[in-house]
Scaffold this active site. Sequence first.
Site, PDB file in Angstrom:
ATOM      1  CB  SER A 136      -0.875  -0.035   1.256  1.00  0.00           C
ATOM      2  OG  SER A 136      -1.669   1.106   1.362  1.00  0.00           O
ATOM      3  CE  LYS A 167      -4.918  -0.117   0.509  1.00  0.00           C
ATOM      4  NZ  LYS A 167      -5.723  -0.928   1.444  1.00  0.00           N
ATOM      5  CE  LYS A 169      -4.301   3.540   2.469  1.00  0.00           C
ATOM      6  NZ  LYS A 169      -5.559   2.965   2.957  1.00  0.00           N
ATOM      7  CG  ASP A 195      -8.011   2.139   0.649  1.00  0.00           C
ATOM      8  OD1 ASP A 195      -9.201   2.502   0.737  1.00  0.00           O
ATOM      9  OD2 ASP A 195      -7.361   1.675   1.608  1.00  0.00           O
ATOM     10  CD  GLU A 220      -9.309  -1.160   0.541  1.00  0.00           C
ATOM     11  OE1 GLU A 220      -8.262  -1.139  -0.138  1.00  0.00           O
ATOM     12  OE2 GLU A 220      -9.321  -1.472   1.739  1.00  0.00           O
ATOM     13  CG  ASP A 245     -11.204  -1.414   4.791  1.00  0.00           C
ATOM     14  OD1 ASP A 245     -11.460  -2.110   5.791  1.00  0.00           O
ATOM     15  OD2 ASP A 245     -10.190  -0.679   4.756  1.00  0.00           O
ATOM     16  CE  LYS A 269      -7.703  -2.674   6.617  1.00  0.00           C
ATOM     17  NZ  LYS A 269      -8.168  -1.279   6.566  1.00  0.00           N
ATOM     18  N   GLY A 297      -4.468  -4.785   5.866  1.00  0.00           N
ATOM     19  CA  GLY A 297      -3.435  -4.625   6.882  1.00  0.00           C
ATOM     20  C   GLY A 297      -3.642  -3.321   7.628  1.00  0.00           C
TER      21      GLY A 297
HETATM   22  O1  NPG Z   1       0.031  -2.911   4.802  1.00  0.00           O
HETATM   23  O2  NPG Z   1      -0.489  -2.876   6.890  1.00  0.00           O
HETATM   24  C1  NPG Z   1      -0.535  -2.401   5.755  1.00  0.00           C
HETATM   25  C2  NPG Z   1      -1.324  -1.135   5.552  1.00  0.00           C
HETATM   26  C3  NPG Z   1      -2.297  -1.200   4.455  1.00  0.00           C
HETATM   27  O3  NPG Z   1      -3.207   0.762   3.540  1.00  0.00           O
HETATM   28  C4  NPG Z   1      -3.201  -0.021   4.450  1.00  0.00           C
HETATM   29  N1  NPG Z   1      -3.985   0.114   5.511  1.00  0.00           N
HETATM   30  O4  NPG Z   1      -7.021   1.825   4.964  1.00  0.00           O
HETATM   31  O5  NPG Z   1      -6.438  -0.203   4.611  1.00  0.00           O
HETATM   32  C5  NPG Z   1      -6.213   0.910   5.058  1.00  0.00           C
HETATM   33  C6  NPG Z   1      -4.882   1.213   5.689  1.00  0.00           C
HETATM   34  C7  NPG Z   1      -4.962   1.531   7.151  1.00  0.00           C
HETATM   35  C8  NPG Z   1      -3.819   1.816   7.821  1.00  0.00           C
HETATM   36  C9  NPG Z   1      -6.147   1.552   7.827  1.00  0.00           C
HETATM   37  C10 NPG Z   1      -3.847   2.128   9.166  1.00  0.00           C
HETATM   38  C11 NPG Z   1      -6.186   1.862   9.161  1.00  0.00           C
HETATM   39  C12 NPG Z   1      -5.053   2.152   9.822  1.00  0.00           C
END
Ligand code: NPG
Length: 374
Positions: A136, A167, A169, A195, A220, A245, A269, A297
């Site tokens: 990400s 991915k 953001k 995302d 997403e 999500d 998640k 994640g």
């Molecule tokens: O690889 O752990 C990872 C992070 C992936 O982008 C990621 N997580 O919105 O999915 C999400 C985001 C996130 C991070 C969400 C921190 C919440 C807290």
Amino acid sequence: MKIKISGIELRRIAMPLVAPFRTSFGVETSRDVLVVRVVTPDGEGWAECAAMSEPRYCSEYVDGAQDVLRKFLIPALPKDGVDAAAVGRILEPFTGHHMAKSALETAVLDVQLRVAGESFGSYLGASRDRVPCGVSVGIMNSLPELLDAVDRYAVDRYVAEGYVRIKLKIEPGWDIEPVRAVRERFGDDLLLQVDANAAYTLVDAQHLAKLDAFDLLLIEQPLANDDMVQHAQLARILRTPICLDESIESAADAAAAISLGACSIINVKPARVGGYLEARRIHDLARAHGIPVWCGGMLETGIGRAANVALAALPGFTLPGDTSGSHRYFVTDITPPFVLSDGHLDVPTGPGLGTEPLTELLDEVTTAREWIAL
Ligand code: NPG
């Protein structure tokens, strides 16, 4: 199997990130992680709570999670022993707080599986011994910076380490152009998805439809968490598949989203849905409906990563997850690091999580400890 718990340690650790991670809901520079250690006469179980410092991704935050664990969730566990499969039901009278509940259930499950000599992957029903990994990439300040980061975190390693998808953001003002730039630079073969973390409204539908030109795997959570009906409307306008999500907090939510046509893919998640057992129920439900799932994640340390990788090995997890290597986020993890090999992470095979914190490393980053006797 009932496990008798002597007490539970709630420990806070400070984990600086290798680089700031920016999303539409904020910037993380360091993780303040709540680590849960369940102590029994037969061994210990570990878990981490995914709640962030501030309630921006969802309503939970790490101080609140520790408070609800201390005041309500831990005292609700029976003193004469508990089976991990019963923890969810025992905690059900307390509404919400899925991340806190997930951490407690996971730590109990970990010790139970360690005692039984079974791995998370085997218990959950993993069908593979390794999982393909995505990465990400946070929101950047400028396009050159984004391309450097893609270079640094994904494409160079796509060659060197083999990340199999990226991915990006996105948020209003940072969407079409970065996607176009990445596609132009790296071509159509790159598996790419975006995302939005709930940053748009249905008014943006025509704007978001411009993403259809880039052959994305999915978009997403474009709309707000409770915009289930609006997501269904958006799905009829976009060609890009919609993945939910934040909207999916339970198997019941997943069932509603699927029957409404609000998504055609789900990001699972475990922390968001209250634990790995509910995550597995979502997997089973989605699989029965032909809906692909993938494992999200939340910047986990090796403890959370181990369990996520095990979950991602279930047969319905047909898309690469945000199960990156430890070094994507941390210079030094508290467990032996997860290292990509050929774009994959191996599913741990040891009992329970198959890994545990290295005492010295854990102590070094610890900022507070609290012991709750049962
Ligand atoms: O690889 O752990 C990872 C992070 C992936 O982008 C990621 N997580 O919105 O999915 C999400 C985001 C996130 C991070 C969400 C921190 C919440 C807290």
